[in-house]
Design an enzyme around this catalytic site. Structure first.
Site, PDB file in Angstrom:
ATOM      1  N   GLU A 170       0.801  -1.243   0.000  1.00 48.09           N
ATOM      2  CA  GLU A 170       0.000   0.000   0.000  1.00 48.09           C
ATOM      3  C   GLU A 170       0.828   1.284   0.000  1.00 48.09           C
ATOM      4  OE1 GLU A 170      -2.775  -0.291   3.245  1.00 48.09           O
ATOM      5  OE2 GLU A 170      -3.763  -2.055   2.396  1.00 48.09           O
ATOM      6  N   ASN A 212       2.189  -5.114  -3.188  1.00 47.61           N
ATOM      7  CA  ASN A 212       0.780  -5.449  -2.909  1.00 47.61           C
ATOM      8  C   ASN A 212      -0.016  -4.178  -2.637  1.00 47.61           C
ATOM      9  OD1 ASN A 212      -1.172  -7.627  -2.277  1.00 47.61           O
ATOM     10  ND2 ASN A 212      -1.085  -6.848  -0.173  1.00 47.61           N
ATOM     11  N   HIS A 248     -10.209  -6.224  -2.184  1.00 48.26           N
ATOM     12  CA  HIS A 248     -11.296  -6.037  -1.210  1.00 48.26           C
ATOM     13  C   HIS A 248     -12.421  -5.359  -1.984  1.00 48.26           C
ATOM     14  CE1 HIS A 248      -8.827  -7.270   2.113  1.00 48.26           C
ATOM     15  NE2 HIS A 248      -7.897  -6.392   1.785  1.00 48.26           N
ATOM     16  N   GLU A 275      -6.013 -10.731  -1.183  1.00 50.14           N
ATOM     17  CA  GLU A 275      -6.817 -10.501   0.031  1.00 50.14           C
ATOM     18  C   GLU A 275      -8.296 -10.476  -0.308  1.00 50.14           C
ATOM     19  OE1 GLU A 275      -5.420  -7.146   2.334  1.00 50.14           O
ATOM     20  OE2 GLU A 275      -3.320  -7.596   1.892  1.00 50.14           O
ATOM     21  N   ASP A 277     -12.049 -10.432  -0.682  1.00 46.70           N
ATOM     22  CA  ASP A 277     -13.327 -10.527   0.023  1.00 46.70           C
ATOM     23  C   ASP A 277     -14.300  -9.612  -0.703  1.00 46.70           C
ATOM     24  OD1 ASP A 277     -12.330  -8.068   1.049  1.00 46.70           O
ATOM     25  OD2 ASP A 277     -11.970  -8.892   3.040  1.00 46.70           O
TER      26      ASP A 277
HETATM   27  C1  XIL Z   1      -6.145  -6.214   8.425  1.00 47.22           C
HETATM   28  C2  XIL Z   1      -6.467  -7.386   9.320  1.00 47.22           C
HETATM   29  O1  XIL Z   1      -7.383  -8.202   8.660  1.00 47.22           O
HETATM   30  C3  XIL Z   1      -6.993  -6.907  10.622  1.00 47.22           C
HETATM   31  O2  XIL Z   1      -7.144  -7.994  11.526  1.00 47.22           O
HETATM   32  C4  XIL Z   1      -6.087  -5.857  11.238  1.00 47.22           C
HETATM   33  O3  XIL Z   1      -6.677  -5.335  12.393  1.00 47.22           O
HETATM   34  C5  XIL Z   1      -5.835  -4.755  10.258  1.00 47.22           C
HETATM   35  O4  XIL Z   1      -5.300  -5.298   9.077  1.00 47.22           O
HETATM   36  N1  XIL Z   1      -4.967  -4.586   3.726  1.00 47.22           N
HETATM   37  C6  XIL Z   1      -3.939  -5.384   4.169  1.00 47.22           C
HETATM   38  C7  XIL Z   1      -4.136  -6.239   5.356  1.00 47.22           C
HETATM   39  O5  XIL Z   1      -2.886  -5.452   3.519  1.00 47.22           O
HETATM   40  O6  XIL Z   1      -2.955  -6.413   6.100  1.00 47.22           O
HETATM   41  C8  XIL Z   1      -5.235  -5.717   6.243  1.00 47.22           C
HETATM   42  O7  XIL Z   1      -5.465  -6.686   7.276  1.00 47.22           O
HETATM   43  C9  XIL Z   1      -6.475  -5.446   5.446  1.00 47.22           C
HETATM   44  C10 XIL Z   1      -6.206  -4.414   4.405  1.00 47.22           C
END
Ligand code: XIL
Length: 472
Positions: A170, A212, A248, A275, A277
């Protein structure tokens, strides 16, 4: 040249079989059944086995604090062939005080994965968020030095155990600017990202190194800025192997999602959905299916990871964004993903391309004499690089890939008349390594050399890129 498909992921071992048969025997049986060369497509009954049939992994983010939850663990162990730590490998977890490292939770995830034949994604070495307090308070060269030391220490600790590292997470801003995100790391100088990648490569040369990010799910100013960075890194030899698309997602999916993955792949990097979802709603199953289809359509899309297991495990609270409901039941989205994975074509390439060198397993000089040794060479279409599976034998030019009987580590691999003996039987492991059934040693490029003509030997399995092979 044919695009390459990562070849990974034997099915989960049935636990009953594990209790009856010694582990090696079970590994041989299961791996033998899934070494699917051309024309032997099988439908997978779990996400991991179905993805493996397509030469990909299917993973989940997990938290060690749920390892005592038996419903959770039974889904994890049944469905996935890759794990990533949801939080346990982040900076605040691994270096809570400057120079004081704590790997216990991360190690727990790695050892669970290894014990169950799963690969591991590493997440994440440097990120603006979830930094320990001491790092948040640093700046300038002090922070830069601490950050690079962090990369070196953590990647060294996990060396050889990580399939792909999210080296930097990020680092780009949202919106239309295409700029870097402002952060304490960014303020140490624009070259912080490449410095991190170089340090990670030095510490763990076998891991694929990924950038990422999120909001990169179509062609937009943010993804284009990342694209330009990757192109620049490739041009200047900054070590980068993959780009992670967090994905996401809400209730819609960009129509150019696949095209965006493909343009990155065309730069010469792997792409991974890291990641995933998706907000629950009328479209959830369709969006999951579309993402899966896009990954299958891009040959360098090597795997998909969902960010959690059951809806109630998700960081996204009430979005019910995952594949299993809170009771652990499969949702419609699960079926959509599984059916998509089971549809379409199975990889048909019969060459074995080495992950480190990009070169193919090759019978030296295309000789068919017994004892002709194996090398790596630029991939081409001649018969001395074409392998077909017969049981666990790998046949080439009418002969069999052969490690001399009871070969010690360092012995060169050759071709010989097919005998059906254990020294001619090969097991494809979940991390892409190929081990000999007699000795358990892995096909390995001597000295991790990448040059044309380098010798292929057997060596103790460590999972480095000079031991990983992809169907091509
Ligand atoms: C999130 C986790 O799922 C949570 O448990 C934590 O509190 C915060 O981080 N992008 C990412 C992940 O790269 O590391 C994040 O994970 C979600 C967003």
């Amino acid at each position: 040249m044919t695009e390459l498909i990562h070849w990974s992921g034997p099915p989960r071992r049935p636990w009953r079989a594990r209790r009856i048969l010694p582990p090696l025997a079970v590994a041989l049986l299961t791996a033998g059944m899934t070494l699917a060369f051309a024309g032997t497509a099988n439908a997978g009954t779990t996400l991991g086995t179905a993805a493996a049939e397509k030469g990909r992994y299917f993973g989940a983010a997990v938290g060690t604090y749920k390892f005592s939850d038996s419903t959770y663990m039974s889904i994890v162990n049944r469905e996935f062939n890759s794990l990533v730590a949801e939080n346990e490998m982040k900076w605040d977890a691994t270096e809570p005080q400057r120079g004081v490292f704590n790997y216990s939770a991360g190690d727990r995830i790695v050892s669970h994965a290894r014990a169950n034949g799963m690969s591991v994604r590493g997440h994440t070495l440097l990120w603006h968020a979830q930094q320990p307090g001491w790092a948040q308070n640093l700046s300038g060269s002090d922070l830069r030095n601490a950050a690079i030391n962090h990369v070196t220490q953590v990647a060294t600790h996990f060396r050889g155990q990580i399939h792909s590292w999210d080296v930097v997470n990020e680092a780009f801003a949202d919106g239309g600017s295409g700029a870097r995100r402002d952060s304490n790391l960014q303020r140490t100088g624009n070259d912080w990202i490449e410095a991190a990648f170089r340090a990670a490569r030095a510490a763990d040369p076998g891991a694929k190194l990924c950038y990422n990010d999120y909001n990169t799910d179509g062609i937009n100013p943010k993804s284009t800025a990342i694209y330009n960075m990757v192109r620049d890194f490739k041009a200047r030899g900054v070590p980068i192997d993959c780009v992670g698309f967090q994905s996401h997602l809400g209730t819609t999916l960009s129509s150019d999602y696949q095209a965006n993955l493909q343009r990155f792949a065309d730069l010469g990097v792997d792409v991974q959905i890291t990641e995933l979802d998706v907000t629950q709603g009328a479209n959830q199953a369709n969006i999951y299916a579309a993402v899966t289809r896009a990954c299958l359509a891009v040959s360098r899309c090597t795997g998909i990871t969902v960010w959690g297991v059951r809806d109630c495990d998700s960081w996204r609270g009430g979005d019910n964004a995952l594949l299993f409901d809170c009771a652990g039941n499969r949702k419609a989205a699960y079926t959509a993903v599984l059916d998509t994975l089971n549809g379409g074509a199975t990889p048909t390439g019969n060459r074995l391309r080495n992950d480190a060198s990009g070169r193919c397993l090759d019978v030296n000089g295309a000789s068919t004499a017994n004892g002709t040794q194996m090398i790596i060479w630029d991939c081409h279409t001649a018969a001395n690089q074409q392998f077909t599976q017969n049981g666990r034998a790998l046949q080439v030019m009418g002969k069999c890939l052969d490690a001399p009987p009871s070969a010690a580590a360092g012995t060169r691999v050759q071709i010989w008349d097919c005998s059906g003996a254990a020294n001619q039987q090969w097991v494809v492991n979940g991390n892409g390594t190929i081990s000999n059934a007699q000795t358990g040693l892995c096909l390995d490029i001597n000295g991790a050399s990448t040059a044309n003509g380098s010798a292929v030997i057997v060596w103790s399995c460590h999972g480095g890129a000079n031991q990983r092979w992809t169907r091509a």
